[in-house]
Design a protein around this motif. Structure first.
Motif, PDB file in Angstrom:
ATOM      1  N   TYR A  82       0.826  -1.207   0.000  1.00 47.40           N
ATOM      2  CA  TYR A  82       0.000   0.000   0.000  1.00 47.40           C
ATOM      3  C   TYR A  82       0.859   1.255   0.000  1.00 47.40           C
ATOM      4  O   TYR A  82       0.517   2.247  -0.607  1.00 47.40           O
ATOM      5  CB  TYR A  82      -0.975  -0.030   1.175  1.00 47.40           C
ATOM      6  CG  TYR A  82      -1.930  -1.197   1.037  1.00 47.40           C
ATOM      7  CD1 TYR A  82      -3.053  -1.085   0.229  1.00 47.40           C
ATOM      8  CD2 TYR A  82      -1.678  -2.422   1.635  1.00 47.40           C
ATOM      9  CE1 TYR A  82      -3.914  -2.155   0.048  1.00 47.40           C
ATOM     10  CE2 TYR A  82      -2.536  -3.500   1.463  1.00 47.40           C
ATOM     11  CZ  TYR A  82      -3.643  -3.359   0.665  1.00 47.40           C
ATOM     12  OH  TYR A  82      -4.485  -4.422   0.474  1.00 47.40           O
ATOM     13  N   ASN A  83       1.957   1.207   0.693  1.00 46.47           N
ATOM     14  CA  ASN A  83       2.969   2.266   0.660  1.00 46.47           C
ATOM     15  C   ASN A  83       4.223   1.716   1.337  1.00 46.47           C
ATOM     16  O   ASN A  83       4.183   0.650   1.947  1.00 46.47           O
ATOM     17  CB  ASN A  83       2.471   3.567   1.316  1.00 46.47           C
ATOM     18  CG  ASN A  83       2.108   3.386   2.757  1.00 46.47           C
ATOM     19  OD1 ASN A  83       2.938   2.974   3.569  1.00 46.47           O
ATOM     20  ND2 ASN A  83       0.862   3.675   3.110  1.00 46.47           N
ATOM     21  N   PRO A 108      -6.250   4.873  -2.672  1.00 47.99           N
ATOM     22  CA  PRO A 108      -6.335   5.748  -3.845  1.00 47.99           C
ATOM     23  C   PRO A 108      -5.039   5.797  -4.656  1.00 47.99           C
ATOM     24  O   PRO A 108      -3.952   5.599  -4.121  1.00 47.99           O
ATOM     25  CB  PRO A 108      -6.642   7.111  -3.230  1.00 47.99           C
ATOM     26  CG  PRO A 108      -6.048   7.059  -1.872  1.00 47.99           C
ATOM     27  CD  PRO A 108      -6.204   5.625  -1.426  1.00 47.99           C
ATOM     28  N   GLY A 109      -5.197   6.065  -5.936  1.00 55.57           N
ATOM     29  CA  GLY A 109      -4.049   6.238  -6.826  1.00 55.57           C
ATOM     30  C   GLY A 109      -3.431   4.928  -7.245  1.00 55.57           C
ATOM     31  O   GLY A 109      -3.856   3.854  -6.822  1.00 55.57           O
ATOM     32  N   ASP A 129      10.104  -7.589 -10.914  1.00 54.16           N
ATOM     33  CA  ASP A 129       8.923  -8.231 -11.510  1.00 54.16           C
ATOM     34  C   ASP A 129       7.687  -7.634 -10.832  1.00 54.16           C
ATOM     35  O   ASP A 129       7.059  -8.248  -9.986  1.00 54.16           O
ATOM     36  CB  ASP A 129       8.970  -9.750 -11.305  1.00 54.16           C
ATOM     37  CG  ASP A 129      10.161 -10.388 -11.998  1.00 54.16           C
ATOM     38  OD1 ASP A 129      10.709  -9.786 -12.939  1.00 54.16           O
ATOM     39  OD2 ASP A 129      10.543 -11.499 -11.585  1.00 54.16           O
ATOM     40  N   PHE A 130       7.362  -6.420 -11.212  1.00 49.92           N
ATOM     41  CA  PHE A 130       6.296  -5.701 -10.523  1.00 49.92           C
ATOM     42  C   PHE A 130       5.171  -5.324 -11.479  1.00 49.92           C
ATOM     43  O   PHE A 130       5.301  -5.393 -12.697  1.00 49.92           O
ATOM     44  CB  PHE A 130       6.851  -4.446  -9.841  1.00 49.92           C
ATOM     45  CG  PHE A 130       7.225  -3.332 -10.789  1.00 49.92           C
ATOM     46  CD1 PHE A 130       6.303  -2.352 -11.122  1.00 49.92           C
ATOM     47  CD2 PHE A 130       8.486  -3.272 -11.342  1.00 49.92           C
ATOM     48  CE1 PHE A 130       6.642  -1.335 -11.990  1.00 49.92           C
ATOM     49  CE2 PHE A 130       8.836  -2.257 -12.211  1.00 49.92           C
ATOM     50  CZ  PHE A 130       7.905  -1.283 -12.547  1.00 49.92           C
ATOM     51  N   GLY A 131       4.081  -4.944 -10.858  1.00 44.84           N
ATOM     52  CA  GLY A 131       2.935  -4.456 -11.612  1.00 44.84           C
ATOM     53  C   GLY A 131       2.347  -3.256 -10.911  1.00 44.84           C
ATOM     54  O   GLY A 131       2.637  -2.989  -9.740  1.00 44.84           O
ATOM     55  N   GLU A 132       1.528  -2.538 -11.666  1.00 45.64           N
ATOM     56  CA  GLU A 132       0.841  -1.362 -11.136  1.00 45.64           C
ATOM     57  C   GLU A 132      -0.656  -1.574 -11.280  1.00 45.64           C
ATOM     58  O   GLU A 132      -1.127  -1.945 -12.354  1.00 45.64           O
ATOM     59  CB  GLU A 132       1.263  -0.116 -11.928  1.00 45.64           C
ATOM     60  CG  GLU A 132       0.526   1.147 -11.524  1.00 45.64           C
ATOM     61  CD  GLU A 132       0.831   2.292 -12.479  1.00 45.64           C
ATOM     62  OE1 GLU A 132       1.722   3.090 -12.155  1.00 45.64           O
ATOM     63  OE2 GLU A 132       0.174   2.366 -13.551  1.00 45.64           O
ATOM     64  N   TYR A 133      -1.371  -1.334 -10.207  1.00 43.89           N
ATOM     65  CA  TYR A 133      -2.829  -1.360 -10.233  1.00 43.89           C
ATOM     66  C   TYR A 133      -3.315   0.064 -10.361  1.00 43.89           C
ATOM     67  O   TYR A 133      -2.924   0.940  -9.581  1.00 43.89           O
ATOM     68  CB  TYR A 133      -3.375  -1.962  -8.936  1.00 43.89           C
ATOM     69  CG  TYR A 133      -4.873  -1.785  -8.785  1.00 43.89           C
ATOM     70  CD1 TYR A 133      -5.743  -2.689  -9.368  1.00 43.89           C
ATOM     71  CD2 TYR A 133      -5.403  -0.714  -8.083  1.00 43.89           C
ATOM     72  CE1 TYR A 133      -7.124  -2.528  -9.239  1.00 43.89           C
ATOM     73  CE2 TYR A 133      -6.769  -0.550  -7.954  1.00 43.89           C
ATOM     74  CZ  TYR A 133      -7.622  -1.453  -8.536  1.00 43.89           C
ATOM     75  OH  TYR A 133      -8.974  -1.291  -8.420  1.00 43.89           O
ATOM     76  N   ASP A 134      -4.145   0.303 -11.336  1.00 42.05           N
ATOM     77  CA  ASP A 134      -4.807   1.591 -11.465  1.00 42.05           C
ATOM     78  C   ASP A 134      -6.082   1.334 -12.250  1.00 42.05           C
ATOM     79  O   ASP A 134      -6.040   0.916 -13.396  1.00 42.05           O
ATOM     80  CB  ASP A 134      -3.923   2.604 -12.190  1.00 42.05           C
ATOM     81  CG  ASP A 134      -4.445   4.025 -12.064  1.00 42.05           C
ATOM     82  OD1 ASP A 134      -5.240   4.291 -11.141  1.00 42.05           O
ATOM     83  OD2 ASP A 134      -4.053   4.856 -12.886  1.00 42.05           O
ATOM     84  N   ILE A 135      -7.215   1.546 -11.585  1.00 35.71           N
ATOM     85  CA  ILE A 135      -8.499   1.271 -12.224  1.00 35.71           C
ATOM     86  C   ILE A 135      -8.472   1.880 -13.611  1.00 35.71           C
ATOM     87  O   ILE A 135      -8.107   3.032 -13.760  1.00 35.71           O
ATOM     88  CB  ILE A 135      -9.650   1.879 -11.389  1.00 35.71           C
ATOM     89  CG1 ILE A 135      -9.636   1.266  -9.999  1.00 35.71           C
ATOM     90  CG2 ILE A 135     -10.983   1.687 -12.054  1.00 35.71           C
ATOM     91  CD1 ILE A 135     -10.568   1.959  -9.028  1.00 35.71           C
ATOM     92  N   PRO A 136      -8.824   1.223 -14.647  1.00 34.20           N
ATOM     93  CA  PRO A 136      -9.410  -0.125 -14.757  1.00 34.20           C
ATOM     94  C   PRO A 136      -8.426  -1.157 -15.294  1.00 34.20           C
ATOM     95  O   PRO A 136      -8.814  -2.107 -15.959  1.00 34.20           O
ATOM     96  CB  PRO A 136     -10.524   0.103 -15.772  1.00 34.20           C
ATOM     97  CG  PRO A 136      -9.908   1.079 -16.737  1.00 34.20           C
ATOM     98  CD  PRO A 136      -9.035   1.985 -15.873  1.00 34.20           C
TER      99      PRO A 136
END
Length: 146
Positions: A82-83, A108-109, A129-136
């Motif tokens: 989350y942070n 958020p964000g 090996d990362f990803g980013e979540y950002d709707i959608p």
């Protein structure tokens, strides 16, 4: 309050194999991400090889297949952060991806997660090996080809 203490997360945790990780793991991912190019509030994806996957209303087999076919998805476990100063959640990658909207629902964000291996109960982060979540959508870093 820590994100992992939100009621919807606590309910999810009771139904899924998981481990709560100390903030040092979140800080490790944050430190790696800080070495990458950034726009004001997110990774500057135009400078990093990546692929994006739209999150359907009801994630299923096709969505999961696309996500698992990334360098992050190749790991059995995922660390949901989350942070950099908060605890994180270590859980099975398939479960994290299918429930990603719920896991990041009140955060958020853009949010970042990465692949993890467990070897002899030792946790090995694969921050690259990362990803980013950002709707959608989810955006995954992909390995550069030589």
């Amino acid at each position: 309050m820590s994100y992992v203490e939100h009621q919807h997360i606590k309910e999810w945790l009771t139904q899924h194999e998981h481990q709560i990780l100390d903030a040092e793991y979140s800080k490790s991912l944050e430190s790696y991400l800080d070495t990458l190019p950034w726009d004001p509030s997110r990774i500057r994806w135009s400078d990093i090889p990546h692929q994006s996957v739209q999150i359907p209303d009801s994630p299923g087999v096709n969505f999961l297949h696309e996500c698992l076919n990334t360098t992050m998805g190749a790991h059995e476990f995922t660390m949901i952060t989350y942070n950099g100063s908060d605890r994180s959640i270590l859980c099975r990658t398939e479960e994290a991806l299918l429930d990603i909207d719920l896991l990041y629902g009140r955060a958020p964000g853009p949010r970042y997660f990465c692949g993890v291996d467990r070897v002899d109960e030792q946790i090995i982060l694969h921050s690259q090996d990362f990803g980013e979540y950002d709707i959608p959508k989810l955006t995954f870093r992909i390995a550069e080809r030589s």
